[in-house]
Write an enzyme that holds these catalytic residues in place. Sequence first.
Site, mmCIF file in Angstrom:
data_model
loop_
_atom_site.group_PDB
_atom_site.id
_atom_site.type_symbol
_atom_site.label_atom_id
_atom_site.label_comp_id
_atom_site.label_asym_id
_atom_site.label_seq_id
_atom_site.Cartn_x
_atom_site.Cartn_y
_atom_site.Cartn_z
ATOM 1 N N ASN A 222 64.834 8.878 -1.222
ATOM 2 C CA ASN A 222 63.989 9.024 -0.034
ATOM 3 C C ASN A 222 64.181 7.803 0.859
ATOM 4 O O ASN A 222 64.913 6.870 0.514
ATOM 5 C CB ASN A 222 62.519 9.225 -0.440
ATOM 6 C CG ASN A 222 61.984 8.040 -1.206
ATOM 7 O OD1 ASN A 222 61.844 6.955 -0.666
ATOM 8 N ND2 ASN A 222 61.708 8.240 -2.503
ATOM 9 N N ASP B 168 58.866 12.835 -6.959
ATOM 10 C CA ASP B 168 57.993 13.665 -7.799
ATOM 11 C C ASP B 168 58.795 14.428 -8.845
ATOM 12 O O ASP B 168 58.281 14.762 -9.901
ATOM 13 C CB ASP B 168 57.212 14.649 -6.925
ATOM 14 C CG ASP B 168 56.178 13.928 -6.066
ATOM 15 O OD1 ASP B 168 55.620 12.926 -6.555
ATOM 16 O OD2 ASP B 168 55.950 14.339 -4.912
ATOM 17 N N ASP C 140 53.775 10.501 -13.261
ATOM 18 C CA ASP C 140 53.060 9.867 -12.153
ATOM 19 C C ASP C 140 52.611 8.494 -12.655
ATOM 20 O O ASP C 140 51.715 8.383 -13.488
ATOM 21 C CB ASP C 140 51.858 10.725 -11.739
ATOM 22 C CG ASP C 140 51.237 10.204 -10.443
ATOM 23 O OD1 ASP C 140 51.028 8.975 -10.347
ATOM 24 O OD2 ASP C 140 50.979 11.009 -9.541
ATOM 25 N N LYS D 233 42.911 12.207 -3.404
ATOM 26 C CA LYS D 233 43.981 11.622 -4.225
ATOM 27 C C LYS D 233 43.429 10.527 -5.116
ATOM 28 O O LYS D 233 43.802 10.407 -6.283
ATOM 29 C CB LYS D 233 45.068 11.068 -3.302
ATOM 30 C CG LYS D 233 46.298 10.586 -4.039
ATOM 31 C CD LYS D 233 47.461 10.317 -3.097
ATOM 32 C CE LYS D 233 48.018 11.595 -2.516
ATOM 33 N NZ LYS D 233 49.147 11.378 -1.618
HETATM 34 O O1 C5P Z 1 50.976 11.829 -4.944
HETATM 35 P P1 C5P Z 1 51.571 10.883 -3.992
HETATM 36 O O2 C5P Z 1 53.042 10.665 -4.220
HETATM 37 O O3 C5P Z 1 51.271 11.105 -2.554
HETATM 38 O O4 C5P Z 1 50.828 9.496 -4.362
HETATM 39 C C1 C5P Z 1 51.230 8.321 -3.825
HETATM 40 C C2 C5P Z 1 50.862 7.197 -4.725
HETATM 41 O O5 C5P Z 1 51.174 7.493 -6.081
HETATM 42 C C3 C5P Z 1 51.620 5.944 -4.417
HETATM 43 O O6 C5P Z 1 50.805 4.837 -4.734
HETATM 44 C C4 C5P Z 1 52.818 6.041 -5.347
HETATM 45 O O7 C5P Z 1 53.385 4.752 -5.615
HETATM 46 C C5 C5P Z 1 52.198 6.643 -6.570
HETATM 47 N N1 C5P Z 1 53.116 7.484 -7.365
HETATM 48 C C6 C5P Z 1 53.506 7.062 -8.622
HETATM 49 N N2 C5P Z 1 54.328 7.866 -9.383
HETATM 50 C C7 C5P Z 1 54.722 9.074 -8.925
HETATM 51 C C8 C5P Z 1 54.317 9.507 -7.652
HETATM 52 C C9 C5P Z 1 53.523 8.694 -6.889
HETATM 53 O O8 C5P Z 1 53.160 5.961 -9.025
HETATM 54 N N3 C5P Z 1 55.518 9.824 -9.694
#
Ligand code: C5P
Length: 398
Positions: free
Chosen positions: A208, A276, A305, A338
């Site tokens: 990304n 993701d 996550d 979130k």
């Molecule tokens: O769910 P989303 O990606 O929008 O959430 C963002 C937050 O979650 C950020 O702080 C990102 O660093 C963390 N994150 C994570 N591991 C993932 C996806 C997101 O730590 N696999």
Amino acid sequence: MIAGKQVLLIVGGGIAAYKALELVRLLHKAGASVVPVLTRAGAEFVTPLSLSALAGARIYSELFDLTDEAEMGHIQLSRSADLVVVAPATADLMAKMAAGLSNDLASTLLLATDKRVLIAPAMNVRMWEHPATRRNLAALTGDGVQVVGPNAGEMACGEYGPGRMAEPEEILTAIEAALGAGPLRGRHVVVTSGPTHEPIDPVRYIANRSSGAQGAAIAAALVALGARVSFVTGPASVPPPQGVDVLRVETAQEMLAAVEAALPADAAVFAAAVADWRVANAAGQKVKKDGSGRAPALEFAENPDILATVSKMETGRPKLVVGFAAETQDVVAHATAKRARKGCDWIVANDVSAGTGIMGGTENAVTLISDGGAEEWPRMAKQAVARRLAERIAEALA
Ligand code: C5P
């Protein structure tokens, strides 16, 4: 606290030299004493009298004009201080330092000192970005010189970009940290930053556009407040800041493993843009076209996550876990949801919709979501967001 400490302050020749006067005032207010050294060029911008009056001390200016080479030689002068600060550090002074020149008092002191050195660079943006200055900066940081700033912004010469000297308050914070006096002294913070690369085969990957700029700025701000920072970074385009323990990873799974290995920590800030999904059927060999015209089918598996995993740890959870949320609509509502879903303490939310100029830009406008509700911060430079966040983290851990 820096009360009772002595700072040898070298003031170089640049328009930012006027800010050195304010720095002297702030150092005094904090109880530190200042021994000012004014370069010949610096004296074109501030007067020896104003500098010595504010410092409440005699000023040193020229190598051979040390009236009292006998009373206080340059070697002794360079060693009696607790810290040597160069503000502003011009391109010329940085070049001299990097090359080890010692043809005036300032450069001689810098070569002779056995104390830590902190520089606050200030110069035109082109000069800052010139390969020669980049080389000199790399050499200096490699030598252990600490750097604060420069900031991006409007320059006295009318151009815009990085090159403005850090503000006196920021330099004071960096001095406190360099003297081991920041509010996060003794604290350990894990910061994730940058994108992840998820391999498709040995040569291709899914990635990304995260540059890692905000994560690097946060890590730098935490270091400036005295924290020990484990900086877990994916392949970012912005280099890791000085003073952090760098843990380089590529994939989300590696990032989680590196975070877990870096724990325990007092706080964790998850600024990385983690993929993701990863390719579940990544090939061991480079995928070739087979002539059939059919595209290879990629299968995906969900990545861990990291934020949620650490937030929900039953033992050894950091006291404060901070996540990020980049949203394009209903920012507060989505970020609040979130925060609850991931189980973290704070969410730093921002609106990255087109037109805000935030994605890839130098500024950010964020809302801090905590159990106290949503707190909107004014739009400011990404470094300023980082500093404010680091200060809040220090308050929360106090
Ligand atoms: O769910 P989303 O990606 O929008 O959430 C963002 C937050 O979650 C950020 O702080 C990102 O660093 C963390 N994150 C994570 N591991 C993932 C996806 C997101 O730590 N696999």
